[in-house]
Motif scaffolding. Structure first.
Motif, short mmCIF file in Angstrom:
data_model
loop_
_atom_site.label_atom_id
_atom_site.label_comp_id
_atom_site.label_asym_id
_atom_site.label_seq_id
_atom_site.Cartn_x
_atom_site.Cartn_y
_atom_site.Cartn_z
N ALA A 58 0.83 -1.21 0.00
CA ALA A 58 0.00 0.00 0.00
C ALA A 58 0.86 1.26 0.00
CB ALA A 58 -0.93 0.00 1.22
N ASN A 59 2.09 1.15 0.50
CA ASN A 59 2.99 2.31 0.51
C ASN A 59 3.45 2.69 -0.89
OD1 ASN A 59 3.04 2.79 3.33
ND2 ASN A 59 4.46 1.07 3.60
N LEU A 60 3.27 1.79 -1.84
CA LEU A 60 3.66 2.11 -3.22
C LEU A 60 2.76 3.16 -3.84
CD1 LEU A 60 4.46 -1.48 -4.56
CD2 LEU A 60 6.07 0.27 -3.81
N MET A 61 1.64 3.43 -3.21
CA MET A 61 0.75 4.47 -3.72
C MET A 61 1.28 5.87 -3.41
SD MET A 61 -1.42 2.52 -5.09
CE MET A 61 -2.59 3.76 -5.61
N VAL A 62 2.20 5.95 -2.44
CA VAL A 62 2.82 7.25 -2.10
C VAL A 62 3.99 7.47 -3.04
CG1 VAL A 62 3.87 8.61 -0.28
CG2 VAL A 62 2.11 6.91 0.28
N ARG A 63 4.03 8.62 -3.67
CA ARG A 63 5.02 8.86 -4.72
C ARG A 63 6.46 8.82 -4.20
NH1 ARG A 63 5.35 14.19 -8.73
NH2 ARG A 63 7.18 13.44 -9.92
N TRP A 70 11.51 1.98 -6.20
CA TRP A 70 11.96 1.77 -7.58
C TRP A 70 13.48 1.68 -7.65
CZ3 TRP A 70 10.44 -0.24 -11.76
CH2 TRP A 70 11.02 0.06 -13.00
N ILE A 71 14.17 2.50 -6.86
CA ILE A 71 15.63 2.45 -6.83
C ILE A 71 16.11 1.11 -6.26
CG2 ILE A 71 17.69 3.48 -5.78
CD1 ILE A 71 16.22 6.17 -5.83
N LEU A 72 15.50 0.68 -5.16
CA LEU A 72 15.89 -0.59 -4.54
C LEU A 72 15.51 -1.77 -5.42
CD1 LEU A 72 14.79 0.20 -0.88
CD2 LEU A 72 17.12 0.20 -1.80
#
Length: 285
Positions: A58-63, A70-72
């Motif tokens: 759900a934290n992927l919704m925060v930009r 995405w970096i990791l």
């Protein structure tokens, strides 16, 4: 009437051995129960780790957090999928040469070679060997990295700063490992097919052309084949990622626990990955 002495001794021996067998039975039963209890606890903890990881998506919704993820994720995908490509391709090329060398005398038609390739390489060898490479390279690295963080108590530092370790370490591996395994399957099957054809056309003087193989293979690969192979990669990658992170997090206070965790986790992953592949093949075919 007085019983003979040998009868008393016989009764004593029988009772003694009966007690020994009885204690041995309960001893084995207790150890067996403890074994299954530990395995059930292990499975429950891994499933709990999976549920926490799913909740963290759900934290992927925060930009801002998505940018960090995405970096990791790219770093993990580079280490597990890209840097393992050369090993995967070399083994695939050698397998293709061995396959062509063994079957050149018996397989003079493209249809026959395509059948053998699908059954032997596509279904079984490609997922197994790619999974072994992923376990040997990336799984051990994950266990070592997480183990050192746990040993140095860096998870406590992250928690005190309000940083979620699951989002940083588990979620990228959970997405990168299945994708890496899918990419490795593409590498493996392509290089195996190409090296086998090169051997047959240059060294064995076979009449099988590359175009005939390319037109024959799609007829042999059904939708079920693709679903089963993709399932092996996806579920296998998820299992490798979860168990590797879990093994690293279970490292204790001693430095030797890291090497022990790597050894135990590698053995467990090999057994589970082989069982998963064989079970899916039996159920599907």
């Amino acid at each position: 009437m007085v019983e003979p002495a040998w009868k008393f001794r016989l009764v004593i021996v029988i009772r003694r051995w009966t007690l020994r067998i009885w204690f041995l039975f309960w001893f084995l039963l207790g150890h067996l129960g403890a074994f299954f209890f530990r395995r059930a606890q292990y499975g429950a903890e891994v499933l709990g780790l999976l549920s926490l990881s799913i909740r963290e998506t759900a934290n992927l919704m925060v930009r801002s957090r998505r940018q960090v993820f995405w970096i990791l994720f790219k770093r993990q995908l580079y280490n597990s999928g890209y840097k393992a490509a050369y090993v995967n391709c070399v083994i695939a090329a050698l397998l293709g040469l061995a396959l062509a060398n063994q079957f050149t005398l018996y397989l003079q038609k493209a249809e026959s070679f395509a059948d053998v390739f699908v059954v032997v390489v596509l279904r079984e060898l490609a997922p197994l060997i790619s999974g072994i490479i992923l376990i040997a390279r990336s799984s051990t690295a994950i266990v070592s990295e997480i183990g050192h963080l746990k040993l140095n108590r860096e998870f406590e530092v992250l928690h005190s700063q309000g940083i979620n370790a699951i989002f940083l370490f588990i979620l990228p591996a959970l997405f990168a490992f299945p994708l890496s395994l899918l990419l490795m399957l593409v590498y493996f099957n392509s290089v195996t097919l190409l090296s086998a054809w090169l051997y047959m056309s240059w060294y064995a003087d076979s009449d099988i052309s590359f175009s005939s193989l390319m037109f024959t293979l799609p007829d042999r690969i059904s939708l079920v084949e693709l679903i089963v192979i993709s399932s092996k990669a996806v579920f296998g990658g998820i299992i490798i990622a979860l168990l590797s992170v879990y093994a690293g997090y279970r490292v204790g206070e001693r430095f030797t626990d890291i090497s022990r965790a790597i050894s135990n986790n590698t053995t467990a992953l090999l057994l589970l990955f082989f069982c998963l592949n064989i079970m899916l093949s039996i159920l599907a075919y």
